[in-house]
Scaffold this motif. Structure first.
Motif, short mmCIF file in Angstrom:
data_model
loop_
_atom_site.label_atom_id
_atom_site.label_comp_id
_atom_site.label_asym_id
_atom_site.label_seq_id
_atom_site.Cartn_x
_atom_site.Cartn_y
_atom_site.Cartn_z
N PHE A 175 2.91 4.94 -10.65
CA PHE A 175 1.70 4.82 -9.84
C PHE A 175 0.57 4.29 -10.69
N TRP A 176 -0.51 3.88 -10.01
CA TRP A 176 -1.71 3.41 -10.70
C TRP A 176 -2.88 3.56 -9.75
N ILE A 177 -3.86 4.37 -10.15
CA ILE A 177 -5.06 4.56 -9.33
C ILE A 177 -6.14 3.65 -9.88
N PRO A 178 -6.49 2.58 -9.17
CA PRO A 178 -7.32 1.51 -9.74
C PRO A 178 -8.83 1.78 -9.75
N ARG A 226 6.01 -4.21 -8.84
CA ARG A 226 6.67 -2.93 -8.60
C ARG A 226 6.10 -2.33 -7.33
N TYR A 227 6.82 -1.39 -6.75
CA TYR A 227 6.32 -0.69 -5.56
C TYR A 227 5.69 0.63 -5.99
N ILE A 228 4.40 0.79 -5.66
CA ILE A 228 3.66 1.99 -6.01
C ILE A 228 2.76 2.40 -4.84
N PRO A 229 2.22 3.64 -4.86
CA PRO A 229 1.27 4.02 -3.82
C PRO A 229 0.05 3.09 -3.84
N GLU A 230 -0.48 2.76 -2.66
CA GLU A 230 -1.61 1.85 -2.57
C GLU A 230 -2.75 2.49 -1.78
N GLY A 231 -3.94 1.94 -1.92
CA GLY A 231 -5.09 2.45 -1.19
C GLY A 231 -5.38 3.89 -1.53
N ASP A 281 2.47 -3.77 -6.24
CA ASP A 281 1.36 -3.46 -7.15
C ASP A 281 0.47 -4.70 -7.32
N TRP A 282 -0.73 -4.65 -6.71
CA TRP A 282 -1.69 -5.74 -6.88
C TRP A 282 -2.62 -5.49 -8.07
N TYR A 283 -2.64 -4.25 -8.58
CA TYR A 283 -3.77 -3.80 -9.39
C TYR A 283 -3.63 -4.02 -10.89
N THR A 284 -2.51 -3.58 -11.48
CA THR A 284 -2.43 -3.56 -12.93
C THR A 284 -2.28 -4.97 -13.50
N THR A 285 -2.71 -5.12 -14.74
CA THR A 285 -2.65 -6.43 -15.40
C THR A 285 -1.61 -6.45 -16.50
N ASN A 286 -0.82 -5.40 -16.62
CA ASN A 286 0.21 -5.33 -17.64
C ASN A 286 1.21 -6.48 -17.46
N ASN A 287 1.45 -7.25 -18.53
CA ASN A 287 2.35 -8.40 -18.44
C ASN A 287 3.78 -8.00 -18.12
#
Length: 351
Positions: A13-16, A183-188, A196-202
């Protein structure tokens, strides 16, 4: 407000947004209610909306499939594509909307990380099949009414091939996040899952995946829809002009114009917010945004399970008549669908 994103990048997951914690895992959307992202009222309102989409979307699309199985007169080439659309919508409503409803009601994704990946994949797959089915419907109408291939006859085998095409293209679009391209993660508000639209990890290279989806799964289908329906309207206007004294021709032309506007507007309502949001996030890395607003595009795309059958099925008089008979609410046959009337109009070319 603190955030140690450079030290910790959770895998699932990633909370942006910045959070007042040095341990983001403690606020995992798989473990605790996400009350730090919004009020309980917002979560419950979204749960209610997703429940509506689940119930209505599942009901209408199930009826569409059941009617086609029961009534032979519905088994035309166009209706095969409509059934394909219904199956895709059913996938979105039964999996995407149902899990989102349960998660919003508990204020976190209660099913766990693996289920998030499955839900994200299945909802994306259903959404992509639905989206490409809309383009195929437009393409089929162009072939049948405008006759660009002369005497070519669009047969059930062609319709089945088009349905297979939508699933192949949908798999091409939805499988990559399972293999490391995004990847598929929780959104909003973290209660439904998607790419995953958020993270910038290559490691995930999300920017290229977003651009791939925009070009392959939005721009191309939308351009197809606009081109085909534009050609359709031109053909019908020419036929109506040639039969200026025919009330039925004029009526058909007006009905189809209205239907085309509804189809295009429905497509944009379903997919433009989601596409616009994804592109904005990719091109504005680091810019703050409200996660409550970020949830709206995802819900609009899931609500396509309701929009699509209303526009493409319930406005089809033949389908509507069969649904009424199946439910014991109607008796005799209604007149054939607008689409079929338009096909008849198209047989008379302009003078």
């Amino acid at each position: 407000m603190r955030s140690n994103r450079g030290e910790e990048l959770p895998e699932d997951f990633w909370i942006p947004i910045s959070l007042d914690t040095n341990n983001i895992t403690a606020l995992s959307p798989f473990l605790v209610p996400q009350d730090h992202l919004g009020s309980s009222g917002i979560f419950y309102a979204m749960a209610g909306f997703m429940f509506f989409v689940f119930v209505v979307g599942t009901s209408i699309n199930t009826l569409t499939i059941a009617c086609t199985v029961k009534y032979k007169k519905l088994r035309s080439h166009l209706n095969y594509i409509l059934v394909n659309l219904a199956v895709a919508n059913l996938l979105v409503s039964c999996i995407g909307s149902f899990t989102a409803c349960c998660s919003f009601s508990t204020r976190y994704f209660i099913f766990g990380a693996l289920a998030c990946k499955i839900e994200g994949f299945m909802a994306t797959l259903g959404g992509m099949v639905s989206l490409w089915s809309l383009a195929v419907i437009a393409f089929e109408r162009w072939l049948v009414i405008c006759k660009p291939l002369g005497n070519f006859v669009f047969k059930p085998d062609h319709a089945i091939a088009c349905c297979v095409f939508t699933w192949v293209f949908a798999l091409i679009a939805s499988l990559p996040p399972l293999f490391g391209w995004s990847r598929y993660i929780p959104e909003g508000l973290q209660c439904s899952c998607g790419p995953d639209w958020y993270t910038t990890n290559n490691k995930y290279n999300n920017e290229s995946y977003v651009m791939f989806l925009f070009c392959f799964c939005f721009a191309v289908p939308f351009a197809t829809i606009i081109f085909c329906y534009t050609q359709l309207l031109i053909t019908l206007k020419m036929a109506a002009k040639a039969q200026a004294e025919s009330a039925s021709t004029q009526k058909a032309e007006k009905e189809v114009t209205r239907m085309v506007v509804l189809m295009v507007m429905g497509f944009l309502v379903c997919w433009l917010p989601y596409t616009t949001f994804a592109l904005w996030v990719v091109n504005n890395r680091g810019q703050p945004f409200d996660l409550r607003l970020a949830t709206i595009p995802s819900c609009f795309s899931k609500a396509s399970a309701v929009y699509n059958p209303v526009i493409y099925v319930l406005f089809n008089k033949q389908f509507r008549s069969c649904m009424m008979m199946l439910l014991g609410m109607g008796g005799g046959e209604e007149e054939s669908s607008t689409t079929q009337s338009v096909t008849e109009v198209s047989k008379v070319g302009p003078a």
